[in-house]
Design a protein around this motif. Sequence first.
Motif, PDB file in Angstrom:
ATOM      1  N   MET A 180       0.862  -1.203   0.000  1.00 16.07           N
ATOM      2  CA  MET A 180       0.000   0.000   0.000  1.00 16.07           C
ATOM      3  C   MET A 180       0.886   1.238   0.000  1.00 16.07           C
ATOM      4  SD  MET A 180      -2.869   1.185   2.787  1.00 16.07           S
ATOM      5  CE  MET A 180      -3.998  -0.122   2.315  1.00 16.07           C
ATOM      6  N   ARG A 219       2.039   5.059   0.503  1.00 13.58           N
ATOM      7  CA  ARG A 219       1.843   5.938   1.663  1.00 13.58           C
ATOM      8  C   ARG A 219       0.964   7.127   1.325  1.00 13.58           C
ATOM      9  NH1 ARG A 219       0.961   6.465   6.815  1.00 13.58           N
ATOM     10  NH2 ARG A 219       1.803   8.374   7.711  1.00 13.58           N
ATOM     11  N   SER A 259      -4.046   2.811  -1.464  1.00 11.43           N
ATOM     12  CA  SER A 259      -3.355   4.058  -1.140  1.00 11.43           C
ATOM     13  C   SER A 259      -4.051   4.772   0.015  1.00 11.43           C
ATOM     14  CB  SER A 259      -3.309   4.975  -2.370  1.00 11.43           C
ATOM     15  OG  SER A 259      -2.655   4.341  -3.453  1.00 11.43           O
ATOM     16  N   ILE A 260      -3.418   5.842   0.477  1.00  9.95           N
ATOM     17  CA  ILE A 260      -3.955   6.637   1.589  1.00  9.95           C
ATOM     18  C   ILE A 260      -4.105   8.076   1.130  1.00  9.95           C
ATOM     19  CG2 ILE A 260      -3.590   7.446   3.948  1.00  9.95           C
ATOM     20  CD1 ILE A 260      -1.907   4.983   4.454  1.00  9.95           C
ATOM     21  N   HIS A 276      -6.350  11.278   7.652  1.00 13.15           N
ATOM     22  CA  HIS A 276      -6.157  10.415   6.485  1.00 13.15           C
ATOM     23  C   HIS A 276      -7.323   9.438   6.341  1.00 13.15           C
ATOM     24  CE1 HIS A 276      -4.339   7.958   9.740  1.00 13.15           C
ATOM     25  NE2 HIS A 276      -4.786   6.925   9.021  1.00 13.15           N
ATOM     26  N   LYS A 277      -7.422   8.902   5.130  1.00 13.90           N
ATOM     27  CA  LYS A 277      -8.485   7.965   4.787  1.00 13.90           C
ATOM     28  C   LYS A 277      -7.879   6.870   3.932  1.00 13.90           C
ATOM     29  CE  LYS A 277     -13.367   8.390   3.449  1.00 13.90           C
ATOM     30  NZ  LYS A 277     -13.843   8.439   4.852  1.00 13.90           N
ATOM     31  N   THR A 278      -8.142   5.616   4.270  1.00 12.47           N
ATOM     32  CA  THR A 278      -7.497   4.480   3.613  1.00 12.47           C
ATOM     33  C   THR A 278      -8.388   3.901   2.532  1.00 12.47           C
ATOM     34  OG1 THR A 278      -6.327   3.946   5.672  1.00 12.47           O
ATOM     35  CG2 THR A 278      -6.436   2.232   3.983  1.00 12.47           C
ATOM     36  N   CYS A 279      -7.836   3.788   1.346  1.00 14.27           N
ATOM     37  CA  CYS A 279      -8.518   3.125   0.227  1.00 14.27           C
ATOM     38  C   CYS A 279      -7.981   1.695   0.125  1.00 14.27           C
ATOM     39  CB  CYS A 279      -8.273   3.879  -1.079  1.00 14.27           C
ATOM     40  SG  CYS A 279      -9.100   3.154  -2.520  1.00 14.27           S
ATOM     41  N   TRP A 284     -13.501   2.256   0.428  1.00 16.56           N
ATOM     42  CA  TRP A 284     -12.934   2.968   1.582  1.00 16.56           C
ATOM     43  C   TRP A 284     -12.989   2.084   2.824  1.00 16.56           C
ATOM     44  CZ3 TRP A 284     -10.141   7.019   0.605  1.00 16.56           C
ATOM     45  CH2 TRP A 284     -10.458   7.886  -0.439  1.00 16.56           C
ATOM     46  N   PHE A 285     -12.015   2.246   3.685  1.00 13.75           N
ATOM     47  CA  PHE A 285     -11.971   1.491   4.941  1.00 13.75           C
ATOM     48  C   PHE A 285     -13.187   1.806   5.799  1.00 13.75           C
ATOM     49  CE2 PHE A 285     -10.881   1.487   9.467  1.00 13.75           C
ATOM     50  CZ  PHE A 285     -10.494   0.162   9.647  1.00 13.75           C
TER      51      PHE A 285
END
Length: 455
Positions: free
Chosen positions: A1, A3, A79-80, A99-102, A108-109
């Motif tokens: 993943m 950064r 990615s983030i 931040h938001k995690t894909c 999306w997380f």
Amino acid sequence: MSRVTNRADNGSVDGTLSTKNITNEWLQHLLHQREKDCMENYVLVGSDSSSENGTFSQGLVCPRVWDGWNCWNQTAAGSIAFAPCPGFVPGFVPTKYGHKTCLNDGTWFRHVLTNNIWSNYTNCVDMADLQWRRMVITLYESGYLISVCALIISLVIFYSFKCLECTRVRIHKHLFVSFIISNMLWMAFYRLVVDSPGVLIRSPNWCKVLHIVVHYFMVANYFWMFCEGFYLHTLLVLAFIRSDSSLLKGFYIFGWGGPLIPILLYVYYRANDDDKNHACWVDESGWNYILSIPVCVSLVLSLAFLINILRVLVRKLKDNQRNFTNVCRRNSSVGAITDNHLSLRKAVRATLILIPLLGLHYLLIPFRPNQGSPEAYIYDVVSAAVASLQGFCVSLLFCFCNSEVLMVFRRKFCHRNRHTPKSPTFQPENSCAPTSMSIMVSRKASALCTEEQQM
């Protein structure tokens, strides 16, 4: 993943936006407009691709989404995405990033507990500062709780023994009530408002009402401290005052009615100040001086009372010392002089005990060290302990350690053990002539109490 792939675009709320320069209505309008812009941009960006499933020719992506605070760009899977921390959220540092995690599947997380799409704003908080502030608030709450318990017990004692009834104790009762209500309201304010960022952001009317009530009883508490000092000063200095009933009526009006004037003025100007009518009014404003001025005046006058009380006591004891000197010389003894010096020291020590009763330690609180300095941390702890435990100190000094209260309990204990009238600890049940005052500042107070009990 990877950064970092991108950051939220200009559809996000400006991280420099602060609660100090916005109103709740304006913020809601801004967020609604930013959400609309975010969704419209989503349609434009995905108009030439099958973006509903997050699939582009380049690969899987997470779709653009609005989370209520920020607009998050389309982000490549694995990615983030980063976005500036919203500055309008109390406790957030606008210079930091959330931040938001894909995930790898182009979604999306989601939070494991709520199963909702989740944006991680935990980095927006200065955790060290947050933990320190929570520790200080816990110290306040603990001290307030101890004070409330001690003050309630003191009130039960004062109301249970009618022989303790006199003007001085009546004033104590009202001071104790103001302490109890003020401390309980502060605990509620910390729990319901200060510790609830959502409430601070919405700023509902009920939290503003609670703010007003808290500050009313805070000012009333200071005014009753002033009444205590004025009454003690009257007993010592103004010997011609004999009508305690009229004095008490004046205290009732001043102690409970006096705070209404600055509070109403404060509410009027604060409610009409759009720049400060937000965040449940927890932020300091220029209108706080409406409350600060009468409080400072009462503290300065109480300090003047304390200095004059000490001056009168020292002068009277010196006069007594001159009278005892001749007796000591005739008897070739220094015992009387020694006793007189001991009385002087007791009088000075007892007068200094009045400091928590009159709230004079608050005169030092405005002198706060620079934020972040080592002295500031010491100041926070000391001010929290002193302010929250003031009620406990007052109840300890003027009830639990009061010689009159202790004498009543001794008589009660002796009566239950059926002491005979010849016992040195026995007194008739109806007898309640006070001993020397616990603060030992005047024999006049004891005489007045005795006269009231005989009426």
